[in-house]
Design an enzyme around this catalytic site. Structure first.
Site, PDB file in Angstrom:
ATOM      1  N   SER A  39      53.569  43.711  27.175  1.00  0.00           N
ATOM      2  CA  SER A  39      52.995  44.157  25.918  1.00  0.00           C
ATOM      3  C   SER A  39      54.057  44.840  25.036  1.00  0.00           C
ATOM      4  O   SER A  39      55.117  44.274  24.791  1.00  0.00           O
ATOM      5  CB  SER A  39      51.803  45.082  26.205  1.00  0.00           C
ATOM      6  OG  SER A  39      51.024  45.306  25.067  1.00  0.00           O
ATOM      7  N   ASP A 160      47.152  39.863  27.435  1.00  0.00           N
ATOM      8  CA  ASP A 160      47.897  41.108  27.637  1.00  0.00           C
ATOM      9  C   ASP A 160      48.475  41.241  29.051  1.00  0.00           C
ATOM     10  O   ASP A 160      47.734  41.262  30.038  1.00  0.00           O
ATOM     11  CB  ASP A 160      46.948  42.263  27.339  1.00  0.00           C
ATOM     12  CG  ASP A 160      47.555  43.627  27.603  1.00  0.00           C
ATOM     13  OD1 ASP A 160      48.787  43.749  27.563  1.00  0.00           O
ATOM     14  OD2 ASP A 160      46.780  44.562  27.845  1.00  0.00           O
TER      15      ASP A 160
END
Length: 283
Positions: A39, A160
């Site tokens: 991320s 993610d």
């Protein structure tokens, strides 16, 4: 530095802390042969590997309050809280250009962690044949459930990286590194709590049951990794840089002054711990 991995936690706008740490590393000509992040950690890490000192600051602090960066209105209209086209197209390709040639010329192995929606397991990428593929993988790594769409890449649906492996220490270990420098974006003692939307995840991602399970178990994975980091820290296998002062910045922070202060905190705390870090990597 041989067999030493740099592991970067995500955390959205809390990544301003990591940006400060990495700029200190660049100022001191500190480079690692291996960098892995998920991320925001991956986004910060790419600029560090390309040796673009100050780029992360400009992206996160200078543009953090831009209306196209974070928009609650867009969340209701397009179900995208973060402006992913803005972050992964307009910024790197036009406003704050990413130096892909410099990125390619580095000897560092750069690894981006994502979550495979089909398996619910982490999926890592370390080969980026062109600029588009790198930005696509980092976009996938930053695509948060409910507020961003998944990304299709090489036949897989990805989201993610912080879901399946929020602090990718184990991948650094599996890659053969003997020591690890871990940059966290949470204070010591932080414990992640179970999310309250598990019932909704089951419905929202009913076509990806293993992904929904990974979401349900995210807090367990995070807390287990923190415990592992502490054990390895005691055995002098890990050196940790984490915010020493309480955080005043959230994942969705837009206040420029707070972001600037967090960046400076990261820089200054890395500087304060530089002697200890040097001894660790040279031992």
């Amino acid at each position: 530095m041989n067999q030493t991995g740099l592991v970067l936690e995500g955390g959205g706008m809390r990544g301003a802390y990591t940006a400060g740490v990495l700029d200190f590393f660049l100022d001191e000509d500190i480079h690692f042969p291996y960098v892995v992040g998920a991320s925001a950690g991956a986004c910060n890490g790419s600029s560090y590997v390309a040796a673009q000192r100050g780029r992360n600051y400009e992206v996160m602090v200078e543009y953090g309050n831009h209306p196209e960066y974070i928009s609650y209105k867009r969340m209701f209209t397009d179900r995208q809280l973060f402006g992913m086209d803005f972050i992964f197209d307009k910024l790197p390709n036009h406003l704050v250009p990413f130096d892909y040639d410099a990125f390619l010329s580095r000897a560092t192995e750069f690894v981006v962690g994502t979550t495979n929606m089909r398996t619910g397991e982490p999926q890592f990428f370390n080969h980026f044949p062109d600029r588009t593929s790198l930005l696509q993988v980092m976009r996938a790594s930053s695509s948060l459930p409910l507020i961003a769409p998944s990304i299709s890449y090489l036949g897989e649906d990805l989201m993610d990286g912080g879901i399946a492996d929020p602090i990718p220490l184990q991948h650094s270990i599996d890659s053969g590194n003997r020591k690890h420098v871990v940059v966290l974006t949470r204070n010591d003692g932080y414990i992640k709590n179970k999310m309250k939307l598990n019932w909704y995840f089951n419905r929202k991602y009913k076509s990806f049951p293993r992904f929904a399970q990974a979401l349900r178990n995210r807090h367990q994975k995070y807390n287990q990794t923190i415990s592992k980091i502490k054990r390895m820290e005691e055995n002098q296998q890990v050196s940790v840089l984490r915010p020493l002062r309480p955080l005043r910045v959230s994942r969705l922070e837009k206040n420029r002054d707070r972001l600037h202060q967090l960046y400076m905190q990261g820089y200054q705390e890395a500087e304060q711990q530089s002697d200890e870090l040097a001894k660790f990597v040279q031992s």
